[in-house]
Design a protein around this motif. Structure first.
Motif, PDB file in Angstrom:
ATOM      1  N   GLY A 212     -25.192 -27.817 117.811  1.00  0.00           N
ATOM      2  CA  GLY A 212     -24.686 -28.490 116.479  1.00  0.00           C
ATOM      3  C   GLY A 212     -25.504 -29.721 116.194  1.00  0.00           C
ATOM      4  O   GLY A 212     -25.706 -30.144 115.255  1.00  0.00           O
ATOM      5  N   GLU A 213     -25.902 -30.282 117.459  1.00  0.00           N
ATOM      6  CA  GLU A 213     -26.535 -31.719 117.318  1.00  0.00           C
ATOM      7  C   GLU A 213     -28.154 -31.121 117.001  1.00  0.00           C
ATOM      8  O   GLU A 213     -28.520 -30.219 117.803  1.00  0.00           O
ATOM      9  N   PRO A 214     -28.678 -31.902 116.179  1.00  0.00           N
ATOM     10  CA  PRO A 214     -30.242 -31.778 115.573  1.00  0.00           C
ATOM     11  C   PRO A 214     -31.259 -32.113 116.810  1.00  0.00           C
ATOM     12  O   PRO A 214     -30.846 -32.940 117.656  1.00  0.00           O
ATOM     13  N   LYS A 215     -32.159 -31.253 116.946  1.00  0.00           N
ATOM     14  CA  LYS A 215     -32.946 -31.313 118.207  1.00  0.00           C
ATOM     15  C   LYS A 215     -34.354 -31.708 117.350  1.00  0.00           C
ATOM     16  O   LYS A 215     -34.822 -31.310 116.671  1.00  0.00           O
ATOM     17  N   ASP A 216     -35.286 -32.313 118.344  1.00  0.00           N
ATOM     18  CA  ASP A 216     -36.687 -32.762 118.092  1.00  0.00           C
ATOM     19  C   ASP A 216     -37.477 -31.441 118.496  1.00  0.00           C
ATOM     20  O   ASP A 216     -37.467 -31.164 119.698  1.00  0.00           O
TER      21      ASP A 216
ATOM     22  N   GLY B  45     -29.728 -27.823 114.671  1.00  0.00           N
ATOM     23  CA  GLY B  45     -28.592 -27.861 115.453  1.00  0.00           C
ATOM     24  C   GLY B  45     -28.619 -26.548 116.548  1.00  0.00           C
ATOM     25  O   GLY B  45     -27.734 -26.600 117.251  1.00  0.00           O
TER      26      GLY B  45
ATOM     27  N   ASN C 164     -33.241 -31.457 126.975  1.00  0.00           N
ATOM     28  CA  ASN C 164     -32.432 -32.639 127.150  1.00  0.00           C
ATOM     29  C   ASN C 164     -30.817 -32.160 127.066  1.00  0.00           C
ATOM     30  O   ASN C 164     -30.610 -30.850 126.875  1.00  0.00           O
ATOM     31  N   SER C 165     -29.960 -33.035 126.952  1.00  0.00           N
ATOM     32  CA  SER C 165     -28.406 -32.732 127.126  1.00  0.00           C
ATOM     33  C   SER C 165     -27.844 -32.583 125.711  1.00  0.00           C
ATOM     34  O   SER C 165     -26.580 -32.708 125.589  1.00  0.00           O
ATOM     35  N   LEU C 166     -28.714 -32.740 124.659  1.00  0.00           N
ATOM     36  CA  LEU C 166     -27.905 -32.466 123.458  1.00  0.00           C
ATOM     37  C   LEU C 166     -27.277 -31.134 123.180  1.00  0.00           C
ATOM     38  O   LEU C 166     -27.626 -30.002 123.760  1.00  0.00           O
ATOM     39  N   LEU C 167     -25.823 -31.140 122.730  1.00  0.00           N
ATOM     40  CA  LEU C 167     -25.012 -30.112 122.446  1.00  0.00           C
ATOM     41  C   LEU C 167     -25.323 -29.279 121.362  1.00  0.00           C
ATOM     42  O   LEU C 167     -26.131 -29.712 120.323  1.00  0.00           O
TER      43      LEU C 167
ATOM     44  N   GLY D 194     -28.532 -24.451 119.516  1.00  0.00           N
ATOM     45  CA  GLY D 194     -28.322 -24.877 120.901  1.00  0.00           C
ATOM     46  C   GLY D 194     -29.270 -24.542 121.896  1.00  0.00           C
ATOM     47  O   GLY D 194     -30.258 -23.639 121.535  1.00  0.00           O
TER      48      GLY D 194
END
Ligand code: TRP
Length: 431
Positions: A239-243, A271, A234-237, A273
């Protein structure tokens, strides 16, 4: 402890991808290391001919797939590794089994049904493009299996029906020719329940038909890196938490230790990347596949080494197959003629002449027959028939009934009684 014989065939088509490795090659090689199993692995190159009429591709696929299994660690000292087409006993057994397989059962085989269904949907003749190779595919597979009497046959779910057909034909053969002995072991399909199917780039099952594969060796490290770069995320950057419950992680876990997997998941939640995650994934796979790829390249550069291993494997396999096919030939009656030990009296009896029907045609253009006894004494003569077939039908009826119907168009020879004719007919029947 008695060892379990395990046999499996590898169709030599296509180029193996990571999904084939994780789902089939790796578990099979691991299982083959179990000291209580006696493994038989073979390249099903006769089966490859069913789907491919390009000799260069047949040749290349056999080589690539043999090199893949060897590079992945198949131990040819421990298992018997051979080519189907190096074992003439396979095609011999194929015929013996063909002769006891019901055509109706083959009509129901999935591979054939799939073709006729597709033809029906397309409005084509049902058998359009169907070769006898495709139609009889399950019989050849039964021959592969039964020739070596394995207990277990590890296969994918799509092959279960074929194993059942092999069991059926084995049971029929045992019943017809075993004379109370189990000539064939009834094989069991073995489905690896715990082996996960590897997802592909898009999250669906990794498969050539979805065009979502990661190559195993093809394209080298760059091929691997490029494919991993195409894994859909997906487009999460950063630093952002990912599933971490995503297919990229599933692929990672297929190669990771429990420890590594835990860390990777935690890093994603914290987070990590996607770009870095993919880099780690490439490194992990490369650590496993890299050394195999080198062995693969080395083997591909020396096909003569593979050839030698396969020849040795064929010799090992034939040490079992040759005496067994001999036993099977005996069982069906294909025996050396000198081997028939007849009691003298019976042997003499076979030389005794029998009563005889003779058909002939005379100058009047009509068809006749006569019947004489074992000493050549004429017993009866027929009238003339316009058709040879009629004469044949009367002969058939006389033989079947061993009596003379009142309306039969024939005369007894001079001095011959009906009883003598009947006796001769009965003598003929007794034979
Ligand atoms: N038909 C099998 C497949 O497509 C390959 C195969 C051929 C096989 N002969 C076999 C598998 C005998 C097990 C036993 O996967």
């Amino acid at each position: 402890m008695r060892s379990t014989r395990v046999l499996t065939g590898i169709t030599t088509t296509g180029t193996p991808h990571l999904g084939n490795y994780v789902g089939a090659i790796r578990p099979a090689i691991e299982a083959s290391r179990n000291p209580n199993t006696d493994g038989f692995f073979f390249l099903a190159d006769y089966h490859a001919l069913i789907k491919c009429d390009d000799p260069a591709r047949i040749e290349r696929s056999r080589l690539e797939i043999a090199a893949t299994w060897l590079a992945a660690g198949l131990d040819t000292e421990r298992v018997t590794f051979y080519r189907q087409s190096d074992i003439p006993e396979v095609s011999e057994l194929n015929w013996l089994l063909t002769c006891v397989t019901a055509k109706g059962q083959m009509n129901r085989a999935h591979a054939y049904k799939a073709s006729t269904d597709a033809n029906e949907a397309a409005g084509e003749d049902l058998d359009h493009g169907v070769t006898m190779g495709l139609f009889c595919y399950p019989i050849l597979m039964a021959a592969d299996i039964l020739l070596f009497n394995p207990h277990l046959v590890p296969v994918g779910r799509d092959q279960i029906q074929h194993i059942e057909m092999a069991r059926d034909v084995a049971a029929r053969f045992n019943h017809l020719f075993g004379a109370g002995k189990e000539l064939f072991v009834l094989p069991e399909a073995h489905i690896e329940e715990h082996v996960a199917t590897l997802p592909g780039l898009d999250g669906r099952k990794m498969s050539k038909s979805y065009d979502n594969t990661i190559p195993l060796f093809e394209g080298g490290p760059k091929g691997l890196k490029d494919a991993v770069a195409r894994i859909v995320t997906n487009s999460l950057l950063p630093g952002e938490p990912k599933d971490p419950d995503c297919h990229l992680v599933t692929i990672y876990e297929a190669f990771a230790s429990a420890e590594q997997a835990k860390q990777f998941r935690a890093d994603l939640v914290a987070g990590l990347g996607w770009g870095d995650a993919k880099k780690q994934l490439v490194e992990l796979i490369e650590a496993h596949v890299g050394p195999m790829r080198e062995r693969y390249a080395e083997l591909m550069a020396h096909p003569e080494r593979i050839e030698e291993l396969l020849q040795a494997g064929a010799a090992k396999a034939r040490a079992t197959a040759t005496p067994f096919i001999q036993e099977l030939r005996e069982a069906v009656g294909l025996r050396r003629m000198v081997a028939i030990a007849q009691p003298a009296a019976k042997a003499a009896k076979t030389k005794v002449a029998l009563p005889l029907f003779k058909q002939y045609r005379l100058a009047d253009g009509l068809f006749y027959f006569n019947f004489s006894d074992a000493n050549g004494r004429l017993l009866l003569e027929s009238q003339g028939f316009a058709q040879g077939k009629e004469a044949g039908q009367w002969i058939g009826q006389l033989k079947r009934e061993a009596s003379i119907p009142a309306d039969a168009p024939l005369q007894l020879a001079e001095g011959i009684s009906a009883a003598e004719v009947v006796a001769a007919l009965q003598a003929l029947q007794a034979e």
